[in-house]
Design a protein around this motif. Structure first.
Motif, PDB file in Angstrom:
ATOM      1  N   PRO A   1      -5.861  -4.491  -8.036  1.00  0.00           N
ATOM      2  CA  PRO A   1      -5.487  -5.849  -7.593  1.00  0.00           C
ATOM      3  C   PRO A   1      -5.063  -5.890  -6.131  1.00  0.00           C
ATOM      4  N   HIS A   2      -4.238  -4.924  -5.714  1.00  0.00           N
ATOM      5  CA  HIS A   2      -3.801  -4.893  -4.320  1.00  0.00           C
ATOM      6  C   HIS A   2      -4.981  -4.680  -3.380  1.00  0.00           C
ATOM      7  N   LEU A   3      -5.877  -3.771  -3.760  1.00  0.00           N
ATOM      8  CA  LEU A   3      -7.046  -3.492  -2.930  1.00  0.00           C
ATOM      9  C   LEU A   3      -7.943  -4.727  -2.832  1.00  0.00           C
ATOM     10  N   ALA A   4      -8.086  -5.471  -3.928  1.00  0.00           N
ATOM     11  CA  ALA A   4      -8.896  -6.693  -3.916  1.00  0.00           C
ATOM     12  C   ALA A   4      -8.268  -7.751  -3.016  1.00  0.00           C
TER      13      ALA A   4
ATOM     14  N   ALA B   1       0.840  -1.201   0.000  1.00  0.00           N
ATOM     15  CA  ALA B   1       0.000   0.000   0.000  1.00  0.00           C
ATOM     16  C   ALA B   1       0.874   1.249   0.000  1.00  0.00           C
ATOM     17  N   TYR B   2       1.958   1.212   0.759  1.00  0.00           N
ATOM     18  CA  TYR B   2       2.903   2.342   0.775  1.00  0.00           C
ATOM     19  C   TYR B   2       3.544   2.526  -0.593  1.00  0.00           C
ATOM     20  N   ASP B   3       3.882   1.422  -1.243  1.00  0.00           N
ATOM     21  CA  ASP B   3       4.458   1.475  -2.587  1.00  0.00           C
ATOM     22  C   ASP B   3       3.506   2.165  -3.563  1.00  0.00           C
ATOM     23  N   ARG B   4       2.227   1.799  -3.524  1.00  0.00           N
ATOM     24  CA  ARG B   4       1.245   2.433  -4.414  1.00  0.00           C
ATOM     25  C   ARG B   4       1.038   3.903  -4.054  1.00  0.00           C
TER      26      ARG B   4
END
Length: 311
Positions: free
Chosen positions: A241-244, A117-120
């Motif tokens: 995708p990360h959120l899913a 999440a930090y990366d995004r």
């Protein structure tokens, strides 16, 4: 009255009573396990072998795939073996090892998802600083922190759980060794030590959850301010995708541990445990590859025979 020194094995929950259903469950779990190994293996191979994917986002995705393989390999093979050989037994040491490795993998995975999440957040909200804030050394340190924190959390919870004296039977009402069901076997007056360890882990997990929510609030604000519709679509496509995956991980885990006792039953507990321990590792590769053309191209380049069109 049994205690921890007299218990040499635990009896896990059986999926079925009849031999036919046991073999059916074995075949089903074997298919899910092989699918999880294949999907995560393809991601590992693609990210490791394609230099275009040697970026922070894919580095953390590689870590996620490794942890997914670890978590599903901790629970499912033993369940398959028990179904195949018509047994429920797991040794005391095997139960402790299974609990430790499962806690290690899911804890490290949660911390890794927080880092993703930090990366995004940096990629979308501070793109000019992305290279300096997420260099190779910083990424390695953050990944090591995630794995190290998962290890320490697993040591704390496993050591505390198995230090409690067992005052009841050795039958665990779950298909793998899980903290709530082991606590049911221990003396009620000894729960206090475990409560403090669990509260500490919950505090860390809640801190990560707040960080993920804050990151996505900032991401959505930044994306909605973008003037280009194409830019907004691209930014959302890298985050979805990360959120899913985070939503699947948290929703199944939270429901498993915080569901009301009034609706709890052995069959519901079994289904919920399958949802949070087996489904995410099997679905995560599919979620990440559906909208990711770079990953699809890397897999196609690495394994071209898998995509040959037959007449």
């Amino acid at each position: 009255m049994p205690n921890s020194s007299s218990v040499s094995e635990f009896l896990l929950l059986a999926f079925a009573d009849t031999r036919e259903l046991q073999l059916l469950h074995f075949a089903l779990f074997l298919g899910i396990y092989l699918a999880a190994l294949l999907g995560n293996g393809l991601i590992l191979s693609a990210v490791a072998c394609d230099h275009r994917l040697h970026t922070p986002m894919y580095f953390f995705l590689l870590n996620l795939a490794l942890l997914d393989v670890g978590s599903i390999s901790t629970t499912l093979p033993k369940a398959m073996a028990n179904a195949l050989w018509d047994t429920r037994a797991i040794s005391y040491q095997g139960c402790a090892a299974q609990l430790f490795f499962f806690l290690f993998c899911i804890s490290a995975e949660y911390y890794n998802l927080t880092i993703m999440a930090y990366d995004r957040y940096i990629a979308i909200c501070k793109p000019l600083h992305y290279g300096s804030l997420l260099g190779s050394r910083a990424c390695a340190q953050m990944a090591a922190a995630a794995w190290g924190s998962g290890f320490l959390n697993a040591v704390l919870l496993t050591a505390t759980t198995f230090s409690l004296p067992l005052c009841h039977s050795n039958a665990v009402d779950q298909f793998f060794c899980e903290i709530p069901h082991i606590l049911k076997l221990s003396c009620s007056e000894s729960y206090l030590r475990e409560v403090w360890a669990v509260l500490f882990s919950i505090f860390l997990a809640f801190g990560c959850f707040i960080f993920i929510v804050f990151s996505y609030v900032q991401i959505f604000r930044a994306v909605l301010r973008m003037p280009s519709e194409q830019g907004r679509h691209k930014a959302f496509s890298t985050c979805l995708p990360h959120l899913a995956v985070v939503s699947l991980f948290l929703s199944t885990g939270i429901f498993s541990y915080l569901k009301p006792p009034s609706i709890s039953s052995p069959s519901l507990d079994l289904v919920v445990a399958l949802l949070y321990s087996v489904v995410p590792p099997a679905l995560n590769p599919l979620i990440y590859s559906m909208r990711n053309q770079e990953l699809k191209d890397a897999v196609r380049k690495l394994f071209p025979y898998m995509f040959l069109k037959h007449p």
